[in-house]
Design an enzyme around this catalytic site. Structure first.
Site, mmCIF file in Angstrom:
data_model
loop_
_atom_site.group_PDB
_atom_site.id
_atom_site.type_symbol
_atom_site.label_atom_id
_atom_site.label_comp_id
_atom_site.label_asym_id
_atom_site.label_seq_id
_atom_site.Cartn_x
_atom_site.Cartn_y
_atom_site.Cartn_z
ATOM 1 N N ASP A 69 1.157 1.984 11.748
ATOM 2 C CA ASP A 69 1.010 0.674 12.393
ATOM 3 C C ASP A 69 1.687 0.660 13.755
ATOM 4 O O ASP A 69 2.713 -0.005 13.967
ATOM 5 C CB ASP A 69 1.603 -0.412 11.491
ATOM 6 C CG ASP A 69 0.927 -0.469 10.131
ATOM 7 O OD1 ASP A 69 -0.213 0.011 10.019
ATOM 8 O OD2 ASP A 69 1.538 -0.988 9.184
ATOM 9 N N ASP A 101 -3.093 3.686 1.648
ATOM 10 C CA ASP A 101 -2.068 3.120 2.515
ATOM 11 C C ASP A 101 -0.692 3.293 1.877
ATOM 12 O O ASP A 101 -0.563 3.491 0.666
ATOM 13 C CB ASP A 101 -2.358 1.637 2.743
ATOM 14 C CG ASP A 101 -1.860 1.137 4.080
ATOM 15 O OD1 ASP A 101 -0.936 1.755 4.638
ATOM 16 O OD2 ASP A 101 -2.399 0.124 4.584
ATOM 17 N N GLU A 111 4.011 6.780 2.084
ATOM 18 C CA GLU A 111 5.359 7.359 2.329
ATOM 19 C C GLU A 111 6.218 7.352 1.061
ATOM 20 O O GLU A 111 6.912 8.342 0.841
ATOM 21 C CB GLU A 111 6.134 6.590 3.401
ATOM 22 C CG GLU A 111 5.437 6.303 4.673
ATOM 23 C CD GLU A 111 4.482 5.138 4.587
ATOM 24 O OE1 GLU A 111 4.897 4.020 4.264
ATOM 25 O OE2 GLU A 111 3.305 5.349 4.821
#
Length: 817
Positions: free
Chosen positions: A474, A401, A404
């Site tokens: 998300d 997760d 980025e």
């Protein structure tokens, strides 16, 4: 990772050709008369060249993070004219360099212009990047007005074609960027830069402009069509390894299971109800509190025996994937080791507070810091803790997760941070490539017995070589958001990265709770309809994974057998499992032949201009045309828009909403329109009715069916009904043949979860359909592996009603149908 590529602009005369250029081992170097710009052209394949431009005749080192191939000696002829034009003519591609203007252009071997740079008076603007003298770099290209352009990664703009827009390409939660485009003219262009890059397309030009660049560096490739371009991309940036078979089964997740008993209990419940399932995914906080963020250790008391948890899941023939992050809390061992070596960033990231709750309580900052994934030493440390704390217990896959990574309240000085490869500003967009690559390479080095499978939130070109499947972040639970996921996934796939998925049902679904006042949106027909349609879309994605917050996602909470919502969810998963032989064979085609799972219609029907900008239909493999139902048919989507606009149920009273809910009848049939591309016949998957392509048709749908068509000439293997992917061997398969065109399909099998296939441990059985003679030929089995099926039965079934059963022992068979 590619080695260092070093080039020098020391120019030599060119054998009385009247031009100042140097022929090199792989191409040429020259210098423009205008702006004193050095230009180098390198051949990588007969169809791919690299163009490098520098602002001076300096020596320069450029290490590509995406490109893993090296330039090659390609047969070509070079000539120069008195008009300042140098021409490199190969068998597949011609490159022209104008030394007066600096313009580089590209043409096919037949001389048809494919792409040309626009004249660039300011390619380099001096810039000091954290103490390093460098440049902002820019290059424009002259594209045709009616040319289709695709790619750029995964954007949430809802567009299929990436035209008429200006976009800062910057990694984020719901957008994953790669500065790559491909065209309906059959070419692709990769702008090899890792800083934030602005893509602009208007009536004047299509351009890339990057914040940081020691040089202009891009690759032009001519594939002839979309598949050819993607083949060149993979040749440059790496091929796709096989995923394990189980990863193509259904994965259940939510934010989050709060104990190992809950996690194991979900698997047990699925098994009791006979709902197919292959993987349970554990989200965050199994490590404990936020100061222990991503400890890569089970310090939460509710996960006191992780070995027993994993063993229990394995004992039910399921796999487990677990959340890991790119950052660490200050109380963790990885943090302390990385901090001592200066391998942590100073920037605000998730979670911001050390105590749970929203909004974050900044009286108690978390101190969580992102690690320097650009550093080989940092990647070693990351894996050492991951291996010791989790992988050694038998964990099957990684949910990486925030790759980025998350970056909140950023300051320009944050990007001055010196990473192992330079300023963070200069390499920002490549962070996911580096951190995902670190886990893949370390696990591959540790064992070849378990294939790497990485679910991750961000991607950059080249990441396909690391066993990663990128999801769209998300995203909101709304019909508008759902619609946007389809072109997002298709454009991501068009960059050459074939494994993509989304949170089925959307991530943020809390708005659907407020009508009932109980937090129980599983009883809200508005969310039920959206969830069913998103799950049905997931059947035809490379990964089928349900996940989200605010609303539970387990199917058994949505009713029981015989009820429409429950049945629609379960039927979708069962369809997925019946297609496993087709999906797994397509996976081999992706890995072995550089094909693509989710195929924008323009990939297969470029001659049909209507397909160029269709954003709600696509091909899944070569056979299936999928048209997800992306508009509410049973509940009012208008109210759902109010949810987003008014942060709740808006002006609608609970009485009005309750009336809508009670009036919902999921048992009725509905109608929707679908366009069938021209050039082939199409069969309705559900009833085998045949249609001519090139037409809009009206299709009857129900809650548990979506428009699904099969192209004529397709051969589709269907597997047995199972509860998990390896429950039953494929000893009896139904082979569906769709007449109307000649066709072929290769059934692929191997050991399903190791890398022995790389050494030839696999089998292929080729099916070929001769439509004129109506003969299906089944080839001799090619290859072998331990435990392969030697004797099996094929039930051959044509869409127009013919059925024959044959026994197959590896020898060639021809069957008249």
């Amino acid at each position: 990772m590619a080695g260092k590529l070093i080039f020098f602009f020391s120019l030599l005369p060119a054998f009385a050709l009247g031009q100042s250029f140097q022929r090199t081992q792989y191409g040429i170097k020259t210098e423009t008369e205008k702006c004193n710009v050095g230009i180098e052209v390198q051949w990588f394949t007969p169809r791919t060249v690299r163009v490098i431009k520098t602002s001076a005749q300096n020596s320069l080192q450029k290490k590509s993070l995406s490109v893993v191939s090296e330039p090659q000696k390609v047969e070509y002829k070079v000539s120069a004219s008195d008009g300042n034009l140098i021409t490199l003519k190969g068998k597949e591609l011609t490159v022209n360099v104008n030394t007066s203007t600096g313009i580089v252009s590209f043409a096919s071997a037949e001389g048809n212009t494919l792409l040309s740079e626009t004249e660039n008076n300011m390619p380099f603007t001096a810039f000091n990047d954290a103490g390093h003298d460098t440049w902002h770099v820019y290059q424009g290209f002259d594209t045709d007005d009616d040319e289709g352009l695709y790619g750029l990664g995964q954007l949430q703009n809802g567009q299929m074609m990436q035209r008429g827009m200006k976009k800062a390409l910057m990694q984020g939660n719901v957008e994953d960027v790669s500065p790559f485009i491909q065209s309906t003219k059959g070419y692709g262009l990769f702008w090899d830069n890792y800083s934030v890059t602005t893509y602009s397309d208007d009536k004047n030009e299509t351009s890339f402009s990057s914040e940081v660049g020691d040089c202009i560096d891009y690759y032009f490739m001519y594939g002839g069509n979309a598949d050819g371009v993607i083949s060149e991309v993979r040749s440059l940036t790496g091929d796709v390894p096989m995923m394990p078979l189980w990863s193509y089964g259904f994965m259940q997740s939510k934010e989050r299971y709060k104990s190992q008993d809950e996690t194991v209990g979900v698997v047990r419940k699925y098994r009791e109800l006979g709902i197919p399932l292959d993987c349970i995914i554990q989200d965050w906080q199994y490590w404990g509190h936020n100061y222990l963020w991503n400890a890569m250790d089970f310090q939460n008391p509710t996960f006191s025996n992780p070995q027993a948890m994993i063993d229990s899941i394995h004992g039910m023939n399921a796999r487990m994937m677990i959340s890991i992050w790119s950052s660490f809390g200050p109380a963790t061992r990885p943090y302390r080791e990385l901090d001592k070596k200066g391998l942590l960033f100073d920037m605000e990231t998730w979670p911001q507070s050390g105590v749970e709750g929203w909004p974050p309580n900044m009286d108690y900052p978390s101190g969580v810091r992102v690690y320097d994934a650009y550093s080989p030493e940092a990647r070693d440390i990351y894996w050492n803790h991951l291996n010791k704390g989790i992988f050694s217990l038998g964990m099957d896959g990684w949910w990486m997760d925030s790759t980025e990574p998350d970056h909140f309240n950023w300051k320009d000085s944050d990007f001055d941070h010196k990473t192992y490869l330079g300023s963070y500003r200069s390499v920002r967009n490549a962070y996911p490539l580096m951190t995902v690559g670190g886990v893949y390479e370390h696990q591959r080095a540790a064992t070849s017995d378990k294939r790497v499978i990485i679910l991750t939130r961000s991607g950059f070109l080249g990441q396909q070589r690391y066993g990663s499947n990128v999801w769209s972040g998300d995203v909101q639970s709304s019909w508008d958001s759902f619609r946007r996921q389809i072109p997002a996934g298709l454009n991501f796939s068009l960059t050459g990265m074939p494994h993509w998925n989304s949170d089925l049902g959307g991530f943020f679904a809390g708005s659907y709770n407020s009508a009932w006042g109980t937090g129980d949106a599983v009883r809200n027909p508005m969310y039920q309809e959206l969830y069913v349609r998103w799950i049905q879309f997931g059947v035809f994605c490379p990964m089928m994974r349900s996940h989200g917050t605010d609303v539970p996602r387990e199917f058994y909470l949505y009713g029981k057998e015989g009820e429409p919502v429950y049945d629609a969810l379960v039927d979708a998963v069962k369809l997925r499992y019946s297609l496993l032989p087709y999906i797994y064979s397509t996976s081999w085609d992706v890995s072995h032949n550089r094909s693509t799972f989710m195929r924008a219609l323009v990939m297969d029907f470029a001659s049909d201009r209507r397909t160029w900008n269709i954003a709600d239909e696509y091909m899944f493999g070569d056979a299936f045309l999928v048209a997800p139902v992306v508009h509410a048919q049973y509940t009012p989507e208008l109210i759902q828009k109010e949810l987003k606009e008014n942060d709740g149920w808006g002006s609608s009273s609970k009485t009005e909403i309750t009336s809508v809910m009670s009036a919902t009848d999921f048992t009725t049939e509905k109608q929707t329109k679908v366009y069938l591309p021209e050039g082939t016949k199409w069969y309705d998957f559900w009833n085998n009715k045949c249609f001519e392509g090139g037409n809009d048709i009206e299709v009857t749908t129900s809650l548990n069916t979506i428009p699904l068509f099969v192209r004529s000439g397709s051969i589709v293997p269907m597997g047995p009904e199972v509860q998990y992917t390896s429950e039953k061997p494929w000893t009896e398969l139904e082979i569906r043949v769709y007449p109307g065109s000649d066709g072929s399909f290769t059934l692929y099998e191997d050991e399903f979860d190791n890398y022995n296939y790389e050494n030839g441990a696999y089998t292929e059985i080729a099916f070929t359909w001769n439509d004129k003679n109506r003969i299906l030929s089944i080839s001799s089995r090619n290859g072998e592996f331990s435990g392969m099926i030697k004797e099996r039965k094929f039930v051959l079934r044509t869409a127009d009603g013919n059925v024959k059963t044959v026994n197959y022992s590896g020898k060639k068979i021809r069957v008249k149908l």
